[in-house]
Design an enzyme around this catalytic site. Structure first.
Site, PDB file in Angstrom:
ATOM      1  N   LYS A 129     103.330 -47.182  21.512  1.00 35.66           N
ATOM      2  CA  LYS A 129     103.080 -47.157  20.062  1.00 35.66           C
ATOM      3  C   LYS A 129     103.904 -48.258  19.391  1.00 35.66           C
ATOM      4  CE  LYS A 129     102.887 -44.084  16.120  1.00 35.66           C
ATOM      5  NZ  LYS A 129     103.375 -42.847  15.529  1.00 35.66           N
ATOM      6  N   HIS A 161     112.363 -37.146   5.053  1.00 29.21           N
ATOM      7  CA  HIS A 161     112.832 -36.652   6.361  1.00 29.21           C
ATOM      8  C   HIS A 161     114.194 -35.964   6.205  1.00 29.21           C
ATOM      9  CE1 HIS A 161     110.474 -40.267   8.203  1.00 29.21           C
ATOM     10  NE2 HIS A 161     109.773 -39.167   8.387  1.00 29.21           N
ATOM     11  N   ARG A 199     103.410 -32.330   3.853  1.00 34.07           N
ATOM     12  CA  ARG A 199     103.339 -32.919   2.519  1.00 34.07           C
ATOM     13  C   ARG A 199     102.130 -32.424   1.737  1.00 34.07           C
ATOM     14  NH1 ARG A 199     104.031 -38.833   4.789  1.00 34.07           N
ATOM     15  NH2 ARG A 199     102.636 -37.739   6.203  1.00 34.07           N
ATOM     16  N   SER A 221     106.926 -43.207   5.924  1.00 34.38           N
ATOM     17  CA  SER A 221     107.565 -44.416   6.470  1.00 34.38           C
ATOM     18  C   SER A 221     106.665 -45.635   6.253  1.00 34.38           C
ATOM     19  CB  SER A 221     107.832 -44.233   7.965  1.00 34.38           C
ATOM     20  OG  SER A 221     108.732 -43.175   8.173  1.00 34.38           O
TER      21      SER A 221
HETATM   22  O1  PNS Z   1     106.301 -38.405  12.496  1.00 33.24           O
HETATM   23  P1  PNS Z   1     105.128 -38.527  13.417  1.00 33.24           P
HETATM   24  O2  PNS Z   1     104.902 -39.946  13.837  1.00 33.24           O
HETATM   25  O3  PNS Z   1     103.896 -37.889  12.864  1.00 33.24           O
HETATM   26  O4  PNS Z   1     105.540 -37.696  14.731  1.00 33.24           O
HETATM   27  C1  PNS Z   1     104.641 -37.479  15.772  1.00 33.24           C
HETATM   28  C2  PNS Z   1     105.344 -36.888  17.012  1.00 33.24           C
HETATM   29  C3  PNS Z   1     106.426 -37.818  17.526  1.00 33.24           C
HETATM   30  C4  PNS Z   1     105.965 -35.561  16.657  1.00 33.24           C
HETATM   31  C5  PNS Z   1     104.218 -36.669  18.075  1.00 33.24           C
HETATM   32  O5  PNS Z   1     103.503 -37.862  18.245  1.00 33.24           O
HETATM   33  C6  PNS Z   1     104.752 -36.217  19.430  1.00 33.24           C
HETATM   34  O6  PNS Z   1     105.291 -35.141  19.561  1.00 33.24           O
HETATM   35  N1  PNS Z   1     104.615 -37.080  20.456  1.00 33.24           N
HETATM   36  C7  PNS Z   1     105.065 -36.808  21.805  1.00 33.24           C
HETATM   37  C8  PNS Z   1     103.915 -36.690  22.776  1.00 33.24           C
HETATM   38  C9  PNS Z   1     103.362 -35.266  22.806  1.00 33.24           C
HETATM   39  O7  PNS Z   1     104.061 -34.317  23.045  1.00 33.24           O
HETATM   40  N2  PNS Z   1     102.031 -35.143  22.561  1.00 33.24           N
HETATM   41  C10 PNS Z   1     101.357 -33.857  22.591  1.00 33.24           C
HETATM   42  C11 PNS Z   1     101.448 -33.071  21.300  1.00 33.24           C
HETATM   43  S1  PNS Z   1     100.580 -33.854  20.001  1.00 33.24           S
END
Ligand code: PNS
Length: 160
Positions: free
Chosen positions: A41, A17, A90, A128
């Protein structure tokens, strides 16, 4: 002024990150690291803990701000006048999920771009979840997480 968002769960922050955030900080004027604060979550670290660890790990980057958000990322990006979301990619296995998120965010906020930075080869395997699993089983995570937050992460994960 170009503001971009580096979004994620960051549960907890890894060197992968920080690599993406650091590289983005050289490309744009301002980076907002947005930590998902999602009551539904199950995260290991609280949003406050994740923000604090990220603040510590990015304290040498003056154009980086860390905050948590709830709700839609597309709305949060609009509120912050951000032009893009920067995500690390990745492997091919990340692509489908990332592509789906990028297209959803574009639909919700047509002004918003998603930019992918390819991870460094040494961080290809890192996540993570791997950090949590290795630490909880007593393994060495010193090359997986930033040095300045290593002890805090270990202490917290061994209490789980
Ligand atoms: O590092 P991660 O856990 O893959 O990140 C995921 C994240 C936080 C970027 C994604 O879950 C998110 O943007 N959540 C907010 C809800 C949202 O906007 N959902 C619609 C788009 S997927």
């Amino acid at each position: 002024m170009k503001t971009v968002i580096c979004s994620g769960s960051f549960d907890p922050v890894t060197v992968g990150h920080i690599d993406i955030i650091t590289r983005a900080s050289k490309m744009f004027d301002k980076i907002i690291v947005a930590v998902l604060h999602n009551m539904n979550k199950q995260a290991c670290f609280t949003a406050e803990e994740r923000v604090r660890l990220l603040e510590k790990a990015t304290s040498d980057l003056p154009n980086v701000e860390v905050t948590s958000f709830d709700g839609l990322l597309a709305d949060f990006a609009a509120q912050k006048n951000a032009t893009a979301i920067v995500r690390g990619l990745r492997a091919l296995s990340d692509f489908e999920y990332e592509f789906q998120m990028a297209l959803t965010n574009k639909k919700l906020n047509p002004e918003l771009e998603t930019i992918f930075l390819t991870t460094r080869s040494e961080n290809m395997f890192l996540s993570s979840s791997i950090v949590k699993q290795v630490a909880q089983l007593g393994g060495d995570i010193s090359s997986f997480v930033p040095e300045c937050v290593h002890d805090e992460i270990i202490e917290r994960l061994r209490k789980e």
